[in-house]
Write a protein that holds these residues in place. Structure first.
Motif, PDB file in Angstrom:
ATOM      1  N   PHE A 197       0.839  -1.215   0.000  1.00 11.86           N
ATOM      2  CA  PHE A 197       0.000   0.000   0.000  1.00 11.86           C
ATOM      3  C   PHE A 197       0.868   1.256   0.000  1.00 11.86           C
ATOM      4  CE2 PHE A 197      -2.149   3.378   2.384  1.00 11.86           C
ATOM      5  CZ  PHE A 197      -3.266   3.570   1.587  1.00 11.86           C
ATOM      6  N   ILE A 198       1.902   1.255   0.827  1.00 15.95           N
ATOM      7  CA  ILE A 198       2.799   2.423   0.900  1.00 15.95           C
ATOM      8  C   ILE A 198       3.514   2.632  -0.438  1.00 15.95           C
ATOM      9  CG2 ILE A 198       4.911   3.333   1.965  1.00 15.95           C
ATOM     10  CD1 ILE A 198       4.022   1.947   4.570  1.00 15.95           C
ATOM     11  N   MET A 199       4.004   1.557  -1.039  1.00 18.62           N
ATOM     12  CA  MET A 199       4.708   1.672  -2.307  1.00 18.62           C
ATOM     13  C   MET A 199       3.786   2.133  -3.431  1.00 18.62           C
ATOM     14  SD  MET A 199       7.340  -1.592  -2.205  1.00 18.62           S
ATOM     15  CE  MET A 199       8.116  -1.156  -3.771  1.00 18.62           C
ATOM     16  N   LEU A 200       2.539   1.663  -3.408  1.00 18.03           N
ATOM     17  CA  LEU A 200       1.557   2.132  -4.392  1.00 18.03           C
ATOM     18  C   LEU A 200       1.271   3.615  -4.199  1.00 18.03           C
ATOM     19  CD1 LEU A 200      -0.993  -0.838  -4.460  1.00 18.03           C
ATOM     20  CD2 LEU A 200       0.290   0.012  -6.432  1.00 18.03           C
ATOM     21  N   SER A 201       1.110   4.024  -2.938  1.00 18.03           N
ATOM     22  CA  SER A 201       0.801   5.424  -2.623  1.00 18.03           C
ATOM     23  C   SER A 201       1.938   6.352  -3.034  1.00 18.03           C
ATOM     24  CB  SER A 201       0.523   5.583  -1.123  1.00 18.03           C
ATOM     25  OG  SER A 201      -0.561   4.779  -0.723  1.00 18.03           O
ATOM     26  N   LEU A 202       3.180   5.894  -2.866  1.00 20.21           N
ATOM     27  CA  LEU A 202       4.348   6.708  -3.206  1.00 20.21           C
ATOM     28  C   LEU A 202       4.790   6.518  -4.659  1.00 20.21           C
ATOM     29  CD1 LEU A 202       6.498   6.162   0.036  1.00 20.21           C
ATOM     30  CD2 LEU A 202       5.036   8.126  -0.536  1.00 20.21           C
ATOM     31  N   LYS A 203       4.006   5.743  -5.407  1.00 22.01           N
ATOM     32  CA  LYS A 203       4.299   5.462  -6.821  1.00 22.01           C
ATOM     33  C   LYS A 203       5.643   4.762  -7.004  1.00 22.01           C
ATOM     34  CE  LYS A 203       1.482   9.267  -8.573  1.00 22.01           C
ATOM     35  NZ  LYS A 203       1.414  10.457  -9.462  1.00 22.01           N
ATOM     36  N   LEU A 204       5.996   3.931  -6.026  1.00 23.25           N
ATOM     37  CA  LEU A 204       7.227   3.153  -6.116  1.00 23.25           C
ATOM     38  C   LEU A 204       6.981   1.815  -6.816  1.00 23.25           C
ATOM     39  CD1 LEU A 204       8.666   3.812  -2.538  1.00 23.25           C
ATOM     40  CD2 LEU A 204       9.339   4.901  -4.694  1.00 23.25           C
ATOM     41  N   THR A 205       5.725   1.435  -6.940  1.00 20.34           N
ATOM     42  CA  THR A 205       5.339   0.229  -7.667  1.00 20.34           C
ATOM     43  C   THR A 205       3.976   0.437  -8.300  1.00 20.34           C
ATOM     44  OG1 THR A 205       5.063  -2.177  -7.518  1.00 20.34           O
ATOM     45  CG2 THR A 205       4.207  -0.892  -5.699  1.00 20.34           C
ATOM     46  N   LYS A 206       3.715  -0.336  -9.342  1.00 15.09           N
ATOM     47  CA  LYS A 206       2.391  -0.338  -9.969  1.00 15.09           C
ATOM     48  C   LYS A 206       1.652  -1.639  -9.686  1.00 15.09           C
ATOM     49  CE  LYS A 206       3.957   2.513 -13.867  1.00 15.09           C
ATOM     50  NZ  LYS A 206       4.169   2.544 -15.346  1.00 15.09           N
ATOM     51  N   THR A 207       2.312  -2.546  -8.966  1.00 22.13           N
ATOM     52  CA  THR A 207       1.757  -3.871  -8.727  1.00 22.13           C
ATOM     53  C   THR A 207       0.982  -3.942  -7.421  1.00 22.13           C
ATOM     54  OG1 THR A 207       3.449  -5.031 -10.014  1.00 22.13           O
ATOM     55  CG2 THR A 207       2.345  -6.300  -8.292  1.00 22.13           C
ATOM     56  N   MET A 208      -0.242  -4.427  -7.506  1.00 24.41           N
ATOM     57  CA  MET A 208      -1.028  -4.749  -6.312  1.00 24.41           C
ATOM     58  C   MET A 208      -1.014  -6.269  -6.169  1.00 24.41           C
ATOM     59  SD  MET A 208      -4.987  -3.846  -5.347  1.00 24.41           S
ATOM     60  CE  MET A 208      -4.615  -2.120  -5.077  1.00 24.41           C
ATOM     61  N   ASP A 209      -0.258  -6.750  -5.205  1.00 23.45           N
ATOM     62  CA  ASP A 209      -0.037  -8.186  -5.034  1.00 23.45           C
ATOM     63  C   ASP A 209      -1.225  -8.823  -4.307  1.00 23.45           C
ATOM     64  OD1 ASP A 209       0.918 -10.715  -4.740  1.00 23.45           O
ATOM     65  OD2 ASP A 209       2.767 -10.175  -3.703  1.00 23.45           O
ATOM     66  N   VAL A 210      -2.068  -9.521  -5.079  1.00 22.20           N
ATOM     67  CA  VAL A 210      -3.216 -10.213  -4.473  1.00 22.20           C
ATOM     68  C   VAL A 210      -2.914 -11.697  -4.250  1.00 22.20           C
ATOM     69  CG1 VAL A 210      -4.845  -8.615  -5.542  1.00 22.20           C
ATOM     70  CG2 VAL A 210      -4.313 -10.745  -6.709  1.00 22.20           C
ATOM     71  N   ASP A 211      -1.691 -12.107  -4.551  1.00 22.75           N
ATOM     72  CA  ASP A 211      -1.277 -13.510  -4.411  1.00 22.75           C
ATOM     73  C   ASP A 211      -0.832 -13.788  -2.978  1.00 22.75           C
ATOM     74  OD1 ASP A 211      -0.622 -16.111  -5.095  1.00 22.75           O
ATOM     75  OD2 ASP A 211       1.370 -15.562  -5.827  1.00 22.75           O
ATOM     76  N   ILE A 212      -1.775 -13.610  -2.038  1.00 29.41           N
ATOM     77  CA  ILE A 212      -1.442 -13.679  -0.612  1.00 29.41           C
ATOM     78  C   ILE A 212      -0.921 -15.051  -0.205  1.00 29.41           C
ATOM     79  CG2 ILE A 212      -2.422 -13.557   1.723  1.00 29.41           C
ATOM     80  CD1 ILE A 212      -4.217 -11.313   0.732  1.00 29.41           C
ATOM     81  N   TRP A 213      -1.416 -16.102  -0.839  1.00 32.12           N
ATOM     82  CA  TRP A 213      -0.947 -17.442  -0.488  1.00 32.12           C
ATOM     83  C   TRP A 213       0.570 -17.536  -0.611  1.00 32.12           C
ATOM     84  CZ3 TRP A 213      -1.225 -21.834   1.847  1.00 32.12           C
ATOM     85  CH2 TRP A 213      -0.435 -22.898   1.434  1.00 32.12           C
ATOM     86  N   ASN A 214       1.131 -16.925  -1.662  1.00 29.35           N
ATOM     87  CA  ASN A 214       2.573 -17.030  -1.887  1.00 29.35           C
ATOM     88  C   ASN A 214       3.397 -16.068  -1.045  1.00 29.35           C
ATOM     89  OD1 ASN A 214       3.158 -19.218  -3.685  1.00 29.35           O
ATOM     90  ND2 ASN A 214       2.091 -18.092  -5.287  1.00 29.35           N
ATOM     91  N   PHE A 215       2.761 -15.388  -0.100  1.00 29.91           N
ATOM     92  CA  PHE A 215       3.536 -14.623   0.880  1.00 29.91           C
ATOM     93  C   PHE A 215       4.400 -15.564   1.721  1.00 29.91           C
ATOM     94  CE2 PHE A 215       0.721 -10.542   1.375  1.00 29.91           C
ATOM     95  CZ  PHE A 215       0.829 -10.342   0.010  1.00 29.91           C
ATOM     96  N   TRP A 216       4.110 -16.879   1.648  1.00 30.37           N
ATOM     97  CA  TRP A 216       4.922 -17.848   2.382  1.00 30.37           C
ATOM     98  C   TRP A 216       6.375 -17.789   1.910  1.00 30.37           C
ATOM     99  CZ3 TRP A 216       7.948 -21.907   0.729  1.00 30.37           C
ATOM    100  CH2 TRP A 216       7.783 -22.341  -0.591  1.00 30.37           C
ATOM    101  N   GLN A 217       6.596 -17.343   0.673  1.00 33.93           N
ATOM    102  CA  GLN A 217       7.963 -17.238   0.167  1.00 33.93           C
ATOM    103  C   GLN A 217       8.754 -16.186   0.935  1.00 33.93           C
ATOM    104  OE1 GLN A 217       7.606 -16.615  -4.074  1.00 33.93           O
ATOM    105  NE2 GLN A 217       6.913 -18.696  -4.434  1.00 33.93           N
ATOM    106  N   PHE A 218       8.075 -15.115   1.363  1.00 32.54           N
ATOM    107  CA  PHE A 218       8.720 -14.106   2.195  1.00 32.54           C
ATOM    108  C   PHE A 218       8.931 -14.656   3.610  1.00 32.54           C
ATOM    109  CE2 PHE A 218       5.812 -11.459  -0.641  1.00 32.54           C
ATOM    110  CZ  PHE A 218       6.748 -11.390  -1.661  1.00 32.54           C
ATOM    111  N   SER A 219       7.931 -15.397   4.089  1.00 31.59           N
ATOM    112  CA  SER A 219       8.058 -16.016   5.418  1.00 31.59           C
ATOM    113  C   SER A 219       9.202 -17.015   5.451  1.00 31.59           C
ATOM    114  CB  SER A 219       6.747 -16.712   5.809  1.00 31.59           C
ATOM    115  OG  SER A 219       5.724 -15.778   6.017  1.00 31.59           O
TER     116      SER A 219
END
Length: 414
Positions: A106-128
């Motif tokens: 959300f912060i990166m979208l707001s600051l125009k640092l990214t154009k991607t809205m990541d809805v692939d929440i299941w794969n957040f396990w890769q960050f975990s």
């Protein structure tokens, strides 16, 4: 955590439709269109999972037969990404990563640092996974959270960078892949791809599904390619005639059915993507927004599956000859198409170039998997997982990419 684990246990095929439905309502797509899109996407993902399960169930025994035939005796067992995802979600701070990554996005979208809205929440396990590995090696949960957050930022930035390839090659406008399995080797793939395009002779080598189809007719069609590759894998595995034919038909089915399942998923995504563009144009001018999805949607491209299947015997051969490798590739061999999907896109479907780059990548995958194994074994023991009999350590190919490896190593120093 109990509530979170229940939601995660639903899997991507249920989670994503719910997320898309809510997202569609926010974007102003309307109740009916959002509901239809969500259910259609769920059907598409279910279909994709069925085909992937077919690939895994048929490819696994053939790969196992190949490894036995070659007499491989390696001490690290490849337990596969499903088991590793469960271990990653068992990390003490895993539940925090979902809101943390969403806030970062959300912060990166707001600051125009990214154009991607990541809805692939299941794969957040890769960050975990990265956070858990850093915690296992450094003993610091805080450092693990920071490392996982850095990985999420990198994934969003690289998703934007590769979005034109996703749109132009896979024909998916407004879609990006914030998926570290697909993105993890970009720092190596980009220069390798440039090099192949500038080496005299090699830069003229080109074979893609279209040229193969024109040259070989029916034998160049995706289902025929799958049949031929499946039969070849069966022969290499020393299977009996019936098993070889069954494997050939199964691989032909994968090549034929996967594009159709992806088409169903895209049918559900297009209305939501259009609604998102209209919403952004109305509230933020002509600003683009990309929907970040699992790279599984790229597997409908025949060249991706073809390269992935051809790399299976190459990977097993590399496991034999590669100095320093200690992992026995098995459960995650079916993940190879995910690893090479963007390689194939950046090579414009050139199977020869993709195979060359893919071979280098798979050699590195084996070495990174070997190197990460002690941390993964410690993660598994902490999560209460029993180490398979005959193995001194566990590992997996899915998480053994350059970006994951370098982040884990850097943050484990603190």
């Amino acid at each position: 955590m109990a509530a979170l684990n229940w939601i995660l246990s639903l899997g991507a095929a249920v989670m994503l439709p719910i997320i898309i439905f809510v997202f569609g309502l926010i974007m102003g797509a309307g109740l009916s269109k959002s509901f239809r899109s969500g259910v259609t996407i769920g059907i598409g993902f279910t279909g994709i999972n069925l085909v992937i399960n077919l690939l895994t169930s048929e490819l696994g025994p053939a790969a196992q037969a190949m490894t036995k035939r070659l007499g491989l005796n390696l001490k690290i067992i490849d337990i596969g990404w499903p088991a590793m995802s469960s271990i990653s979600w068992a990390w003490v701070a895993a539940g925090l990563m979902i809101p943390i990554v969403l806030i970062i996005n959300f912060i990166m979208l707001s600051l125009k640092l990214t154009k991607t809205m990541d809805v692939d929440i299941w794969n957040f396990w890769q960050f975990s996974f990265i956070g858990a590995a850093v915690t296992a090696t450094s003993g610091s949960v805080v450092m693990g959270i920071v490392a996982a957050s850095v990985a999420a930022i990198i994934a969003l930035l690289l998703a934007d960078y590769t979005q034109p390839y996703v749109e132009n090659y896979f024909g998916m406008p407004g879609i990006s892949f914030p998926h570290l399995t697909a993105l993890g080797f970009l720092p190596i793939v980009i220069p390798l791809n440039w090099l192949l395009n500038h080496i005299p002779g090699i830069n003229r080598l080109n074979a893609n599904p279209e040229t193969i189809r024109k040259k070989f007719g029916i034998f160049g069609e995706p289902m025929a390619m799958g049949l031929i590759i499946g039969i070849a894998l069966g022969i290499l595995g020393g299977l009996d005639a019936a098993s070889i034919l069954k494997l050939g038909i199964a691989m032909a089915a994968v090549m034929y059915l996967m594009p159709k399942m992806v088409a169903v998923l895209m049918e559900g995504l297009i209305p939501i993507s259009e609604a998102a563009r209209e919403f952004m144009a109305k509230h933020f001018g002509d600003r683009q927004i990309f929907i970040g999805l699992d790279a599984a949607v790229s597997l409908g491209e025949p060249s991706v599956i073809a390269v992935g299947l051809l790399l299976v015997p190459i990977t097993i051969f590399l496991a034999i000859i590669l100095p320093g490798n200690q992992i026995l590739p098995f459960a995650d061999l079916a993940v190879i198409p995910f690893l090479v999907c963007l390689i194939t896109a950046m090579s414009k479907g050139n199977v020869i170039h993709s195979l060359i780059i893919g071979t280098v990548v798979m050699a590195l995958v084996l070495l990174f998997a070997t190197n990460l194994s002690p941390a993964e074994t410690k993660m598994a023991l902490t999560a209460g997982v029993t180490i398979p009999e005959g193995a001194s350590q566990i590992g997996n190919l899915d998480r053994a990419n350059f970006i994951t490896w370098i982040i884990v190593k850097l943050f484990s120093l603190f």
